[in-house]
Design a protein around this motif. Structure first.
Motif, PDB file in Angstrom:
ATOM      1  N   GLN A   1       6.855  15.290  -4.033  1.00 14.25           N
ATOM      2  CA  GLN A   1       5.937  14.245  -3.609  1.00 14.25           C
ATOM      3  C   GLN A   1       6.457  13.536  -2.355  1.00 14.25           C
ATOM      4  N   SER A   2       5.507  13.161  -1.506  1.00 13.10           N
ATOM      5  CA  SER A   2       5.795  12.366  -0.318  1.00 13.10           C
ATOM      6  C   SER A   2       5.119  11.005  -0.473  1.00 13.10           C
TER       7      SER A   2
ATOM      8  N   LEU B   1       0.852  -1.187   0.000  1.00 11.15           N
ATOM      9  CA  LEU B   1       0.000   0.000   0.000  1.00 11.15           C
ATOM     10  C   LEU B   1       0.888   1.238   0.000  1.00 11.15           C
ATOM     11  N   CYS B   2       0.530   2.204  -0.838  1.00 11.29           N
ATOM     12  CA  CYS B   2       1.319   3.433  -0.928  1.00 11.29           C
ATOM     13  C   CYS B   2       0.403   4.642  -0.978  1.00 11.29           C
ATOM     14  N   ASP B   3       0.578   5.550  -0.026  1.00 13.12           N
ATOM     15  CA  ASP B   3      -0.129   6.835  -0.038  1.00 13.12           C
ATOM     16  C   ASP B   3       0.840   7.912  -0.523  1.00 13.12           C
ATOM     17  N   TYR B   4       0.376   8.757  -1.427  1.00 18.56           N
ATOM     18  CA  TYR B   4       1.234   9.855  -1.876  1.00 18.56           C
ATOM     19  C   TYR B   4       0.561  11.185  -1.612  1.00 18.56           C
ATOM     20  N   SER B   5       1.394  12.203  -1.375  1.00 20.30           N
ATOM     21  CA  SER B   5       0.910  13.563  -1.147  1.00 20.30           C
ATOM     22  C   SER B   5       1.818  14.522  -1.895  1.00 20.30           C
ATOM     23  N   ASP B   6       1.244  15.621  -2.348  1.00 23.37           N
ATOM     24  CA  ASP B   6       2.036  16.637  -3.035  1.00 23.37           C
ATOM     25  C   ASP B   6       2.790  17.486  -2.022  1.00 23.37           C
ATOM     26  N   ALA B   7       3.939  17.974  -2.441  1.00 18.85           N
ATOM     27  CA  ALA B   7       4.749  18.870  -1.613  1.00 18.85           C
ATOM     28  C   ALA B   7       5.287  19.972  -2.504  1.00 18.85           C
ATOM     29  N   GLY B   8       6.090  20.854  -1.940  1.00 20.33           N
ATOM     30  CA  GLY B   8       6.629  21.966  -2.708  1.00 20.33           C
ATOM     31  C   GLY B   8       8.116  22.138  -2.469  1.00 20.33           C
ATOM     32  N   GLY B   9       8.710  23.070  -3.180  1.00 23.62           N
ATOM     33  CA  GLY B   9      10.135  23.318  -3.054  1.00 23.62           C
ATOM     34  C   GLY B   9      10.937  22.278  -3.813  1.00 23.62           C
ATOM     35  N   HIS B  10      12.039  21.815  -3.211  1.00 27.76           N
ATOM     36  CA  HIS B  10      12.855  20.798  -3.856  1.00 27.76           C
ATOM     37  C   HIS B  10      12.155  19.446  -3.914  1.00 27.76           C
ATOM     38  N   VAL B  11      11.154  19.259  -3.084  1.00 24.22           N
ATOM     39  CA  VAL B  11      10.424  17.990  -3.023  1.00 24.22           C
ATOM     40  C   VAL B  11       9.058  18.170  -3.658  1.00 24.22           C
TER      41      VAL B  11
END
Length: 300
Positions: free
Chosen positions: A62-63, A50-60
């Motif tokens: 995705q989480s 199972l994998c949950d992903y979330s958006d992020a900003g800057g140099h990253v």
């Protein structure tokens, strides 16, 4: 088992699923990937991965929070999975380091470069990350400065058995009092012993780091080396101020550590230490012998 990754690219769910399937040796149908903030009703909660992903900003961008079921036989370390995942997705992957420092991360590239980085999150509602510095040049992030990260070295535990033995021996110098034998020292003397223990620990940590090949990173900042030499200066002064038998215990500990220091260094008349500290080599020639020795294996 769980893995926590950050990626510098925003990856489509299908690519994440296929990459995890290949890295974990399971079928793609056994990998469920979904937006952590999206609709969860149609998820395959029985999937092996199972994998949950979330958006992020800057140099990253995705989480990723990855959970694998006990039925998955191939269970790589976080470091090994990050390397494999980076190669499979052609992106840079970050994962938390062992130290209890929020900014301490490892970074893996598709070319199998692995290095330490300092990652700083913002206080915004949508977290934005900045890779403040790295210990190696990252081709995908050429703007990130390359420096040694001293906080990693400071947080890395180094045993100090010699300093501990000194402390125990001093504590055993008991004085009678109130019908019982208790280890008590005058306040001024106790303060001097505490300073001796602290300086001795710093001197011992330096010698043990040298002996280990400068673990954990193979690097060591020159300013920390300089500070350890100053600690040895302080120990020399304390050795002339402390009374017997405490001074005898301190000299015994110093003899052990100084002997190890000599084995791991070589005399260059202070040339290297003068260079990295901005000191005058002529001045160092007038100081104690440890200022005129450099590590056989330079860590900076």
């Amino acid at each position: 088992m769980t893995y926590n990754f950050l990626t510098i690219d925003r990856l489509p769910p299908a690519l994440i699923a296929n990459a995890l399937a290949a890295c974990l040796h399971v079928a793609s149908s056994e990998v469920d990937v979904a937006d952590a903030d999206g609709n969860q009703d149609e998820r395959n909660w029985d999937a092996q991965v199972l994998c949950d992903y979330s958006d992020a900003g800057g140099h990253v961008s995705q989480s990723l929070d990855i959970y694998i079921q006990d039925s998955v036989r191939h269970r790589p370390s976080e470091a090994d999975l990050a390397l494999a995942f980076s190669a499979a997705t052609n992106t840079v992957t970050l994962y938390p380091a062992e130290e209890q420092i929020p900014s301490a991360y490892w970074l893996a590239t598709p070319e199998r470069l692995v290095t330490r980085v300092r990652l700083l999150p913002s206080d915004d509602e949508t977290v934005s990350y900045s890779i403040d510095a790295a210990e190696a040049h990252i081709p995908q992030l050429p703007e990130v400065r390359t420096i040694q990260l001293p906080e990693i070295i400071r947080e890395h535990p180094v045993p100090v058995p010699t300093a501990s033995a000194f402390t125990s021996a001093v504590s055993s110098l008991a004085q009678p009092g109130g019908g019982a034998v208790t280890p008590r020292l005058p306040a001024e003397l106790e303060s001097a012993v505490d300073r001796a223990r602290a300086y001795l620990s710093e001197w011992e940590r330096l010698t043990r780091r040298m002996a280990s090949g400068w673990q954990p990173t193979g690097r060591y900042p020159a300013d920390m080396y300089h500070a350890a030499l100053l600690s040895r200066d302080h120990l020399n002064q304390l050795a002339s101020d402390l009374p017997e038998p405490i001074v005898g215990l301190l000299r015994e500990a110093l003899d052990q550590l100084d002997s190890e220091f000599r084995k791991l260094t070589q005399n260059d008349n202070g040339q290297e230490i003068a260079k990295v500290t901005g000191s005058s080599q002529f001045d160092l020639l007038k100081r104690d012998w440890w200022w005129r020795r450099r590590p056989i294996e330079l860590p900076w």
